[in-house]
Write a protein that holds these residues in place. Sequence first.
Motif, short mmCIF file in Angstrom:
data_model
loop_
_atom_site.label_atom_id
_atom_site.label_comp_id
_atom_site.label_asym_id
_atom_site.label_seq_id
_atom_site.Cartn_x
_atom_site.Cartn_y
_atom_site.Cartn_z
N GLY A 72 -26.55 -31.78 -44.26
CA GLY A 72 -26.10 -30.91 -42.83
C GLY A 72 -26.92 -29.65 -42.94
N PHE A 73 -27.13 -29.03 -44.12
CA PHE A 73 -27.65 -27.94 -44.27
C PHE A 73 -29.17 -27.90 -43.89
CE2 PHE A 73 -30.18 -24.90 -46.82
CZ PHE A 73 -29.44 -23.80 -46.75
N GLY A 99 -26.57 -23.60 -42.43
CA GLY A 99 -27.97 -23.93 -42.46
C GLY A 99 -28.73 -22.86 -41.27
N VAL A 100 -28.10 -23.16 -40.39
CA VAL A 100 -28.58 -22.08 -39.13
C VAL A 100 -28.45 -20.70 -39.61
CG1 VAL A 100 -27.95 -21.65 -36.88
CG2 VAL A 100 -27.97 -24.09 -37.22
N PHE A 131 -40.19 -23.31 -46.12
CA PHE A 131 -39.02 -24.49 -46.53
C PHE A 131 -38.39 -24.58 -45.28
CE2 PHE A 131 -34.71 -25.33 -47.83
CZ PHE A 131 -34.81 -26.58 -48.03
N LEU A 132 -38.64 -25.75 -44.62
CA LEU A 132 -37.79 -26.16 -43.44
C LEU A 132 -37.94 -25.04 -42.29
CD1 LEU A 132 -34.47 -27.65 -45.10
CD2 LEU A 132 -36.49 -28.61 -44.24
N ALA A 172 -21.89 -27.46 -43.08
CA ALA A 172 -23.23 -27.30 -43.83
C ALA A 172 -24.28 -26.89 -42.76
CB ALA A 172 -23.46 -28.42 -44.83
N ALA A 173 -24.22 -27.70 -41.65
CA ALA A 173 -25.36 -27.40 -40.74
C ALA A 173 -25.26 -25.89 -40.18
CB ALA A 173 -25.21 -28.30 -39.48
N GLY A 174 -23.92 -25.34 -40.04
CA GLY A 174 -23.63 -23.84 -39.56
C GLY A 174 -24.28 -23.01 -40.73
N VAL A 197 -17.54 -31.52 -43.46
CA VAL A 197 -18.40 -30.73 -44.35
C VAL A 197 -19.95 -30.83 -43.59
CG1 VAL A 197 -19.61 -31.22 -46.64
CG2 VAL A 197 -17.24 -31.40 -46.28
N PHE A 198 -20.35 -32.04 -43.15
CA PHE A 198 -21.61 -31.84 -42.39
C PHE A 198 -21.53 -30.84 -41.55
CE2 PHE A 198 -24.59 -33.15 -39.17
CZ PHE A 198 -25.62 -33.81 -39.68
N LEU A 211 -32.62 -25.54 -35.99
CA LEU A 211 -33.10 -24.06 -35.47
C LEU A 211 -34.50 -23.90 -35.54
CD1 LEU A 211 -31.63 -21.51 -34.80
CD2 LEU A 211 -31.96 -20.63 -36.82
N ARG A 212 -35.11 -24.50 -36.36
CA ARG A 212 -36.63 -24.43 -36.41
C ARG A 212 -37.10 -25.10 -35.09
NH1 ARG A 212 -40.78 -25.05 -41.26
NH2 ARG A 212 -42.83 -25.60 -40.28
N ASN A 251 -42.85 -19.68 -38.70
CA ASN A 251 -42.60 -20.68 -39.93
C ASN A 251 -43.66 -20.41 -40.92
OD1 ASN A 251 -41.09 -22.32 -38.07
ND2 ASN A 251 -42.40 -23.26 -36.98
N LYS A 307 -30.97 -19.33 -41.82
CA LYS A 307 -32.15 -19.22 -41.30
C LYS A 307 -32.33 -18.00 -40.22
CE LYS A 307 -35.83 -22.28 -39.73
NZ LYS A 307 -36.68 -21.94 -40.57
N VAL A 333 -30.34 -30.13 -41.84
CA VAL A 333 -30.44 -30.51 -40.41
C VAL A 333 -30.23 -29.11 -39.54
CG1 VAL A 333 -29.14 -31.90 -38.62
CG2 VAL A 333 -29.75 -32.93 -40.45
N GLY A 334 -29.38 -28.40 -39.99
CA GLY A 334 -29.06 -27.32 -39.46
C GLY A 334 -30.21 -26.32 -39.41
N ARG A 335 -30.94 -26.19 -40.30
CA ARG A 335 -32.32 -25.41 -40.47
C ARG A 335 -33.13 -25.88 -39.71
NH1 ARG A 335 -32.59 -21.19 -44.34
NH2 ARG A 335 -34.66 -21.48 -44.35
#
Lengths: 45, 342
Positions: free
Chosen positions: A19-20, B43-44, A44-45, B39-41, B35-36, A27-28, B318, B47, A22-24
């Motif tokens: 999930g982490f 991650g966003v 990284f990502l 975790a995606a949140g 959880v997925f 956004l990328r 990037n 970043k 995929v989230g990054r």
Amino acid sequence: MRFLTKRRVVILVVAAVVGFVVGRLALRAVGNLLLGGTLLGGDFL
Amino acid sequence: MTAEDKDARKARRAARRAERKARGTGKFVALTILVFILAAGVGVASKLLAKPDWAKRYSVEWSDAIGTKQTDLPYGDGPANKFDLYLPADASRDHYGLVVYLHPGGFTSGDKSGDAEMLQWLCSKGYVAAGINYTLFSEENPEANVLTQSEEIRDAMPHVVEAARAAGYDVDQMAVAGGSAGGCLALIYGYRDAATSPVPVRMVFEAVGPSSFYPEDWTCYGFDKPENIEAACGLFSTMCGATLTPDMLGTPAWDEATKPASALLWVTDQTVPTVMAYGKYDTMQPYLASVRLDAALTEHGVPHEYFVAEHSGHGLQNDGDVNRAYMEKVEEYLDRYLPVGE
């Protein structure tokens, strides 16, 4: 019967990591859509 | 299948359902999905919000201990003809370097306030820093273009220097910088107008600013394709404030018409040192034009540094390492070509 078995904890950890990532990546991807760029490489990502 | 077999199958299914219920399989699947998503949140957010350590060096906590700010000083009659001045706290020096930073926004949007962080950092280094607004192309201002904007910037400079001097900061040299549209205008001022600048221009630093108008370089808009040449002429005519037609392509008339808004065409042996950064996959301005500019600066022996973000577009988003190297080189060039005096 236990709800959180060792196997389920592993699955949850994998779901969190995926999930982490995929989230990054998402956004990328959005940034790349707007500005240009590659999905992989560089930071990284 | 006999009736007994069917009953046995039903019984097995019921047993499996009961077992799944007892183990909470449905709840676990829901928990896994939650959880997925969480975790995606994260991650966003990581970043979006996390600033790299190196970037924190270029951000200061603005206070009177660093400097003071004068806002919306006028330099012309237009409502956009305003600039902000950031004056360092140490007013004891005989002379000061001025760094003008021009805002991005595709020539159609943006404001000097968007560059406050950069201007504050420059001020914290001991420079008088200035952000200048210019008239943006819009329905209300259809006559505004790169050329008129560059002329406004040129006309603003004496006012900026004068305002600094009036505040007690004797500016005797300067650098000009910017991002995207601001980078384009910075290059034009540094290359085209340096000779008439009120104080000597020592260097330019900029990122992702378009520097020339050759259709074959503008692949991001498809202008390299023959069927789009008319469209290229239309856009470039608007941007340059000139009349460009397909038959002018490849002739001196094209360069003559675009030169007032093309930094590239002003490069000479006397061009000021330059630090610049571009994204290889830029979809908003032509990366290939930066290759052309780098070649021209090299050919004329102009001290310069050219950074290419190999995985990025217009935001250099990037390639943190390239951003970092670019900023470190900017600092190095400032120290070398616009040293903060005693």
